[in-house]
Structures are given as structure tokens and as C-alpha cells.
Scaffold this active site. Structure first.
Site, PDB file in Angstrom:
ATOM      1  N   LYS B  67       0.799  -1.249   0.036  1.00  0.00           N
ATOM      2  CA  LYS B  67       0.159   0.074   0.107  1.00  0.00           C
ATOM      3  C   LYS B  67       0.838   1.317   0.079  1.00  0.00           C
ATOM      4  CE  LYS B  67      -4.158   1.899   2.498  1.00  0.00           C
ATOM      5  NZ  LYS B  67      -4.981   1.740   3.608  1.00  0.00           N
ATOM      6  N   SER B 142      -9.669   1.614   2.577  1.00  0.00           N
ATOM      7  CA  SER B 142      -8.840   2.279   1.623  1.00  0.00           C
ATOM      8  C   SER B 142      -8.113   1.573   0.915  1.00  0.00           C
ATOM      9  CB  SER B 142      -8.139   3.486   2.433  1.00  0.00           C
ATOM     10  OG  SER B 142      -7.445   2.698   3.457  1.00  0.00           O
ATOM     11  N   SER B 166     -10.096  -0.471   6.564  1.00  0.00           N
ATOM     12  CA  SER B 166      -9.423  -0.361   5.375  1.00  0.00           C
ATOM     13  C   SER B 166      -8.757  -1.462   4.827  1.00  0.00           C
ATOM     14  CB  SER B 166      -8.503   0.850   5.402  1.00  0.00           C
ATOM     15  OG  SER B 166      -9.072   1.945   5.426  1.00  0.00           O
TER      16      SER B 166
END
Ligand SMILES: [Zn+2]
Lengths: 471, 472
Positions: B67, B142, B166
Site C-alpha cells: 500500500k 482504503s 481499510s
């Protein structure tokens, strides 16, 4: 009892940089940056790079506890860090890690030499925080086309020491600062001579009015000057029928005046909240252990000097008011006579150092011992000893060489005797005056002997010899 | 889709370089927009190194997507924000160091909601990531890029971060396994903070076993993170296909109004499956769940308003035309942050300001304590809790992005877990209209072993995790 006619109340906030720690407060960067290029002692943490996290330096916590104990504070068993949020280019994270609720220590005091003798100044709290970076301007701040930022200082451990508003004059404020610095140096956690080591903000009010906060004071002398100016300013405001407003003022060191900052920065809301990246610190049990190891502090050492060496309290106070001087004295007094050592270090050496703006490091203890030894064995006069000390400070060398070069050896008795006989022969008027009972006439005869021996004679000895021959 | 074990066999038979090349080609052809940066050169270089020198780490030669809010030395790290344009970190996050030690190869930086603020990966400055099961839908957020990359076969493993769901939300929407560990189990050193008291880095994979293997690599104590805990663990050894005697708590509050019927049915069926395998279930009460969402957003936004203050253009990232510092800071932040980030900074600043601090921030902290107590009580009667991860399957791109409140409401079942700091794993447990449904298995603090075992046993006895989106 000090009257305090203007109702002056002064409280000081002192920021002390723990510059004797090896590393910064939340990262492993070295604190030894003072002679290095800008931004050479930085890492992701003290630069606030995205993703970096602070880790508390245990040594800094120990130092904070030491300070708390030395200032007679209560040291907490749990302490917590907070974020103080504000924007400024020297602040790489956009917030400063500091303490708010649950400071590490609070509720202490120190004793200072007040307007009317020993005076107690309360310590509200002494808490830990991090230093921001430093802004550097080309030339002066208002002419510089740009600002450079040096983050070497960023993340240095600071202790903010907040006093109660217990000082009643600028002089007391200065003495508080002197005493505080002295205590910190005894703790050996702080070198007051390094740039930015001690910074002061002062709160002052008169006649029970609102207080002004004066920022940007960087010396003890500056604090006294700023406060003196501020008292006059506030009195003038009152005399004109005005009201002193609560505000932040900036001390202009060069002009020795304070100026209203009148900026948006005044209306700060720092939005304090607990720093989530640092868990509450459990320090139960630390304080008693640290207390055991606490060094002797100035007041205790002063009392011991009087007791152990039999010297006057004034001398003991002067000797202990700077840690390095106290150490110097004890080393000399180990070998030489403690009372004579105290006299010569306090009354002569300290004055000569002060006059030259030098510290005790400028004088070797071996030289002090030699000078005292020369005096004790009556080889030199007191004037000669002062001359040696001055020469050592101005030109260097060794006491023995200086004695030889300057011919400071005390002259022998028969030379003085001869000089006395000559003086009597050459000054019949003075002799008859003396014999007629005018004691003062003897002084001119002594002067004449000193002149003939080029000052190497001991004035007291010359007097004795003259009295013998006249009488 | 290949598991870690299959990949290791292939690396021994062929080479890491071949594997990495295959994944790189897949990424290149993909329309999912799962990556912000593809680290093609460094990945191939490292693969060749491992092929020639050998490596005995548990992930030797295996590619992984990271990420883009995790700091990678030498690889741009953007947080999917314009404000970090040009920022190349000079240091690796703790988890990256661990991955490199284990021989893993960073193949690229995965797309995400800007600064992890969102549940759909639509707030990324680099455009939305698409859901591999239906490219008209969001992958969740996210960590949408990390989940979509694994679901779409563009990386066998990935890392995300979970502040309020997330990791679990996109795992659920993309039909993969994602774990949010107990707060403190994985070092956050190098994770760019959104709300630091809530978030943890978490692993994604296509199976519970691979999640556990990856978790073993990246967890463990790190002195650079003061909130990191020090305890010996071996999560892979917890993978036992046996739930006999396991007590499952079912919090009815997590099946509240607004929960899709198919989601509810799939999760209840999953609980039945586990009961058939020897577990028992009991209803538990979590009465403060309804306050969790408000408390979560107040705390997260408050922390964010402070965490994001450092982005001022002075030291790295976007820099606009220079003026006095006040103006420059404002210009940089106005130009660099997207709308959702600005909204959260403003709301967080408001919640912390004098006069409102007690009313919002302190009150939220009190609710947080009550929610922790809800969990403590529930775990007196149960070993694990099972609930839907998301109230519904993946929604359409653009469906909620202009309605922030409705988007915030999607986090209703995930945020209480972060407020309590307990671990939770999301895994596929059904399908609705061709879209995957996820359930979460929630554990006591530091009891990842129980949720991994539960998830593993479920997976061993069902086949939801074996289904793949078309074209992957
Ligand atoms: Zn540093």
C-alpha cells in the site's frame, strides 16, 4: 522586609536544552552539532518524515527527574506527552511534542538571594519537550530575501521550568536565573555556554494589573534589562491613566526595549491532545533511585565548605555559585591552606577573571598553588602575587618565570635596612616631625624605602625596621 | 491463483525472475489501476539476485504489492495524494525491512484512498481502482489497490493498513482474505499516519494460510514504535482444522437495519457451517455499537488534523510558488490535498479546538472506553465473534462519493474493532449477484491464533475462497 513599591510580580519560563545528553530526545541523532554544518545531524524522526515515530530517550527522562528533584518538585509516577499543534517552518511535524496534563514534575521551589535576604521562588512545573529547528537569515531578519532552516537542533531535549510569579524585582529575576543555571550545571546535564542552551520567557505585572509576556530573552543580563524596561513602560501606561493589556512582547536585545508582537500568533489555540505515538510513561521507582545518585547541590556544598574548611559564608557562597569554581577551589584547598585559598580565589582571581570576561578554565590550579606557596614562604609580596595572576591571565607563562622576569622576589632584610638608613639620612624633616609625635610622617619614610627597593620590600617589614631605627 | 507454496515450488523449478515477469506483465495489461507505482526495474534486479545467490527466507523470490502509505526506500511513496508528489523516502518501514529479510520482492505500490481516508479507493489523486469482479464497482477501501491486486492476480500477496476497516472492507469487496491484527502487533514505523491510535498494517492473500505466513514475517517487536508489543508468536502453527468446542459470539447489533439480506444470510450460514464442525454459538450484546461510528470519526479526524500538519512543502513533496511562509503553507496545502482530506482535517481541527474539545474529542474517548468494555463483556461468553465485514457487497463507482455521510456509514461494522484494538480477519463466505461477501472473525486482544484457526477451519471446509473473478 522588602516593600516592593510597584507591586512587581515576575514569573519566568526557562527552556533548558539537555545538551550534555549524547542523543536527541526522540531519535538517535547526536547532540554534538555545534561545530558541524547545518542539517548534518538529522534523521527521519527529527525531520518529521512521513511514517517516522518518536521513541523516548530514557536518559532524557532521568535528567528531567534529576531536575525535578533538584528543584524540590514532586516527581510523578506516570507521565504523558501531548501534541501542541501550530504551524511554523522550524517545526517539521506541524506540532511540538511536549507535556500538558501530567507533567513529569511540579510543585517545587528554589531559594535565591532576594531583596531582603533568602527568598523562596516556587516552581510551578518542570516538564519535558522537544526543541524545534532554527531559522537562519541572510543578514538581518527584515532584510533577508529568504529563510534557511537548520534542523540540527530539531528534537533536542528541552526541559521547560515554569516558576510561580514570586520574583519582586528584575534583580531577583536575574538571581533566580543565576541560581537555576548553577543548579543545572551541578547536575552535569547541561552546558550553559553553548548557543541556545538556556532561553527565557518572562511574565511581568505591576500593581496587580494584567501581565505581559516577554519572549526572546537569551541571557540573564537580557532578562534583567527587559524587565527593567517593562516596569518603566507599564508604570508610564498607568501614569497616563491607561490600562496594561495582557499581551506577548518581543525583547529587542540590541535596543534593550520590548515591542508588542501584535500578530495573529497571539490568538493561538494549540489544540493539545495526548501524543498517540508515545504511550504513557510509567516511571514509578525511578525517582528514589535517582535521588540516591543526585550530586551535592550548591546550597549543600556551601554549608559543607563553611564547616569543612572553616571559611567565611560569603566566601563559601561565592565559591559554590559556579560549579567549576567550587571544584577548582576544592582541588587547591586539598593541598594549600583552605582559608588563604578561599581569599585568593574569591577576592582576587574571580575579580580578575570577571574583568577579562574569562571563566575559571583560563587559570590552572597548579599556578594557583604556586602563587600561594610563594606567598606562604614569604618569597613574594601580596602585590607581587596579584601581578603574577594578572600576567598569567594576560600573557601566560609560569609563576616562577614571571617572578624571575619581573624581579618580584621579596628583597632581603639587610637591603631594606640599608634603604631605611638612607631614607632617615635623606629626610631629616620627616624624622623630626615623627619624633615630635606626627605619626603620619612615618608614611613618607616608608614610601621612600619602597621607592629605593623598587617595591620589592614588604611595606609592613619596612615600617618595623624604620620604627626600630628611629626608636 | 498461486499460493506461496506453489510459487516457491515454481521458483525452484524455474526462477523468481520468471514469476516476477509474469506478474509485471499482468499489471501492465490490467485496467484495474491497482498500482500507483510499479517497481519494475528494482523488482527484476532483486529477482535475478535471489535466483543467482539463493535465499532461504520464507518468501524468497515472491512478489508483493505494498500500500502506498508504507515507506519504501528509493520507491516513491505518495499516499495517493498530490501533496507527496516527488517524495522518495530515504528509509524503509519496519515491515519492508522484514519483507526484504524474508526474500520478498516489492513489485509496486498499491493504490488507495488519499491518506487512507475513504472506503472505496475513489479519493485517490491517481484515479479509482476498479473491482476485479465487476469493473463498474469499487474495490472497497482504503486499501483498494492492495486487495484488487491480489484478487485480480496481479500480486500473490499485499500489505494494506486498517484504521477503521481499510483492510477488511476491500478484502470483503474483492473476495480475498485480509487481517487487521491487534493494535501493537505489527510495527507502524514507516506507516504514514492517518489516525495513529487506531491503525495497523495488515496482510492480504487468497488464503488464510498465506495470510498467516505473511503475518509471521511482518509481525514482532520493533523498538522504533513505542506502541509495538514484545511477544513471541508463530501464527502459522495456529492453523488447525478443528473448531470443536469453539464458542462463537454473534453480536446482533452487527446485523442491524441496512444490512443486505444476502450478506446476513451468508454470514449466518457460515456460523451454521462452523457449528456443524463442532463449534457452538451464542448471542452477545454490544450495546454501544451504535455510537462507534461517531466516536471513530471524531478520533480519527482529530488525529488526522495533527498528523497531516507536516505536509507543508518545506522539506519534501509538492511546492508551489514561494511567498512568505504563511502564504506558502496555505497554497501548498490548498493545492496538494483532495476534498475528503480537507474535510477531515477541518472537522478534526474543529473537534480539538478550545470550547469543542470536551464536547467532541473527550466524549469520543469516553465512548471508546465503553466500546472496549462491550468487547471485554462479549469475550467472557465467546472465544471469537463473527459478523458481516461490510453491510453490503461492493457498490457502484460514483454511487456514494458525493455523499460522505452514506460512505461513512459503510464502516459501521468495522470501526468498533479499531476502537477496541482487537484483531479481526475478513474472509469470503458467500456471493451475491456475482459479488463476493466477506465475514469477519473477531478475537480477543492478542488472540490472533483463535481467529486464524476459525478462519482456516471454515476455509478448509468451504470453497468460496477458490472462486476467481473472470480474467484473473
Ligand atoms: Zn534524528
Amino acid at each position: 522586609m522588602y516593600e516592593n513599591p510597584d507591586g512587581v510580580m515576575i514569573g519566568l519560563e526557562v527552556h533548558v536544552q539537555l545538551n550534555k545528553l549524547k542523543t536527541k530526545v526522540f531519535c538517535g541523532c547526536s547532540t554534538d552539532y555545534h561545530n558541524d554544518p547545518p542539517n548534518s545531524h538529522v534523521c527521519p524522526v527529527c525531520l518529521g518524515l512521513p511514517g517516522s515515530l518518536p521513541v523516548i530517550n530514557r536518559k532524557a527522562v532521568e535528567a528531567a527527574i534529576k531536575i525535578g528533584l533538584a528543584l524540590n518538585c514532586k516527581v510523578e509516577e506516570h507521565t504523558q506527552f501531548y501534541r501542541k499543534n501550530y504551524y511554523y517552518p522550524d517545526l517539521p511535524k506541524g506540532f511540538q511534542i511536549t507535556q500538558y496534563d501530567f507533567p513529569i514534575s511540579s510543585g517545587g521551589y528554589i531559594m535565591i538571594e532576594g531583596e531582603d535576604g533568602e527568598h523562596r521562588v516556587g516552581i510551578t512545573r518542570a516538564h519535558m519537550e522537544e526543541d524545534p529547528g532554527r531559522l537562519v537569515h541572510e543578514g538581518t531578519i527584515d532584510k533577508s530575501k529568504y529563510t534557511l532552516i537548520d534542523y540540527n537542533r530539531s528534537g533536542m531535549a528541552l526541559i521547560e521550568i515554569v516558576s510561580d510569579p514570586d520574583m519582586r524585582s528584575p534583580k531577583e529575576a536575574r538571581r533566580y536565573l543565576d541560581k537555576l543555571r548553577n543548579i543545572l550545571e551541578y547536575l552535569d546535564i547541561f552546558d550553559g555556554d553553548l548557543e541556545g542552551a538556556l532561553r527565557v520567557d518572562a511574565n511581568i505585572s505591576i500593581m496587580g494589573g494584567q501581565r505581559a509576556e516577554i519572549k526572546n530573552i537569551s541571557s540573564h543580563k537580557g532578562a534583567e534589562r527587559a524587565l527593567l524596561f517593562e516596569i518603566v513602560r507599564q508604570k508610564n501606561v498607568l501614569r497616563r491613566g491607561g490600562v496594561v493589556v495582557q499581551e506577548t512582547r518581543h525583547f529587542d536585545e540590541a535596543r534593550e526595549i520590548t515591542l508588542s508582537m501584535r500578530s495573529k500568533e497571539e490568538a493561538h489555540d494549540y489544540r493539545y491532545f495526548p501524543e498517540p505515538d508515545l504511550v504513557p510513561l510509567k516511571i514509578s521507582g525511578w525517582a528514589p533511585a535517582i535521588k540516591e545518585m543526585l550530586p551535592e547541590l550548591p546550597d549543600a556544598r556551601r554549608m559543607r565548605f563553611v564547616e569543612q574548611y572553616g571559611i567565611m559564608d560569603d566566601h563559601a557562597k561565592a565559591l559554590t555559585s559556579e560549579r567549576k569554581v567550587a571544584i577548582f577551589y576544592e582541588e587547591v584547598a586539598k593541598i594549600a591552606d583552605p582559608k588563604i585559598s578561599a581569599v585568593w580565589i574569591c577576592d582576587v582571581l574571580k575579580g580578575e577573571l570577571n574583568y577579562r570576561d574569562l571563566t575559571i578554565e583560563a587559570f590552572r590550579k597548579e599556578d594557583m598553588l604556586s602563587v600561594i606557596e610563594l606567598l606562604m614562604s614569604k618569597k613574594i609580596t601580596e602585590d607581587g602575587a596579584v601581578d603574577i595572576i594578572r600576567t598569567l591571565l594576560d600573557k601566560g607563562g609560569s609563576p616562577e618565570e614571571i617572578v624571575k622576569e619581573k624581579g618580584l622576589l621579596k628583597v632581603e632584610g639587610d637591603i631594606v635596612s640599608t634603604a631605611a638608613e638612607e631614607a632617615i639620612k635623606e629626610n631629616p624633616v620627616a624624622v623630626s616631625d615623627f619624633k615630635a609625635g606626627k605619626e603620619k610622617a612615618l608614611n613618607s619614610l616608608v614610601g621612600s624605602v619602597m621607592k629605593k627597593t623598587k617595591g620589592r620590600a614588604d611595606a609592613r617589614a619596612a615600617r618595623e625596621i624604620l620604627l626600630g631605627k628611629l626608636g | 491463483m498461486a499460493s506461496i507454496n506453489e510459487l516457491i515450488e515454481r521458483i525452484h523449478a524455474d526462477s523468481s525472475e520468471e514469476i516476477v515477469t509474469e506478474y509485471l506483465e499482468k499489471i501492465e495489461k490490467s485496467k484495474l489501476n491497482a498500482f500507483i507505482t510499479v517497481a519494475k526495474e528494482s523488482a527484476l534486479l532483486r529477482a535475478k539476485e535471489i535466483d543467482s545467490q539463493g535465499h532461504d527466507g520464507p518468501l524468497a523470490g515472491i512478489p508483493i504489492a505494498i500500500k502506498d502509505n508504507i515507506s519504501t526506500k528509493g520507491i516513491a511513496t505518495t499516499c495517493a495524494s498530490k501533496i507527496l508528489t516527488g517524495y522518495i523516502p530515504p528509509y524503509d518501514a519496519h515491515v519492508i525491512e522484514k519483507l526484504k529479510e524474508a526474500g520478498a520482492i516489492i513489485i509496486g505500490k498499491a493504490n488507495m484512498d488519499e491518506f487512507a481516508m475513504g472506503s472505496s479507493t475513489e479519493t485517490s489523486f491517481y484515479g479509482p481502482t476498479l473491482n476485479p469482479w465487476d469493473t463498474t464497482r469499487v474495490p472497497g477501501g482504503s486499501s483498494g489497490g492492495s486487495a484488487a491486486a491480489v484478487a485480480g492476480g496481479e500480486a500473490p500477496l499485499s500489505l494494506g493498513s486498517d484504521t477503521g476497516g481499510s483492510v477488511r472492507c476491500p478484502a470483503s469487496f474483492c473476495g480475498v482474505v485480509g487481517l487487521k491484527p491487534t493494535y501493537g502487533v505489527i510495527s507502524r514505523y514507516g506507516l504514514i499516519s492517518y489516525a495513529n491510535s487506531l491503525e495497523q498494517i495488515g496482510p492480504f492473500a487468497t488464503s488464510v494460510r498465506d495470510v498467516a505466513t505473511l503475518f509471521d514475517v511482518i509481525s514482532g517487536h520493533d523498538p522504533r514504535d513505542s506502541t509495538s508489543v514484545d511477544r513471541e508468536t508463530n501464527y502459522s502453527s495456529a492453523l488447525i482444522n478443528d473448531v470443536k468446542g469453539l464458542k462463537i459470539g454473534v453480536p446482533e447489533e452487527y446485523f442491524a437495519e441496512g444490512t443486505d439480506k444476502n450478506v446476513e444470510k451468508s454470514v449466518r450460514d457460515a456460523i451454521n457451517t462452523l457449528e456443524e464442525l463442532g463449534a457452538t454459538s451464542v448471542e452477545v450484546k454490544m450495546p454501544h455499537t451504535k455510537y462507534a461510528l461517531s466516536a471513530y470519526y471524531v478520533i480519527a479526524m482529530s488525529e488526522a488534523s495533527s498528523n497531516l500538519a507536516r505536509f507543508d512543502g518545506m522539506r519534501y513533496g509538492l511546492r508551489t510558488e514561494d511567498s512568505d511562509w504563511h502564504t506558502t503553507f496555505s497554497q501548498v496545502r490548498a493545492a496538494g490535498f483532495g476534498d475528503e482530506v480537507k474535510r477531515r482535517i477541518l472537522l478534526g481541527t474543529y473537534a480539538l479546538s478550545a470550547g469543542y474539545h470536551d464536547k467532541y474529542y473527550l466524549k469520543a474517548l469516553k465512548i471508546r472506553t465503553l466500546i472496549k468494555q462491550d468487547f471485554e463483556r462479549a469475550f467472557r461468553d465467546a472465544d471469537v465473534l463473527i459478523a458481516p465485514t461490510m453491510p453490503y457487497p461492493a457498490f457502484k463507482l460514483g454511487e456514494k462519493i458525493d455523499d460522505p455521510i452514506s460512505l461513512y456509514l459503510a464502516d459501521v461494522d468495522t470501526v468498533p474493532i479499531n476502537l477496541a484494538g482487537v484483531p479481526s480477519i475478513s474472509l469470503p463466505c458467500g456471493f451475491s449477484g456475482g459479488l463476493p461477501i466477506g465475514m469477519q472473525v473477531i478475537g480477543k486482544h492478542f488472540d490472533e491464533a483463535a481467529i486464524l484457526r476459525t478462519a482456516f477451519a471454515f476455509e478448509e471446509n468451504t470453497d468460496f475462497h477458490t472462486r476467481q473473478p473472470e480474467g484473473s
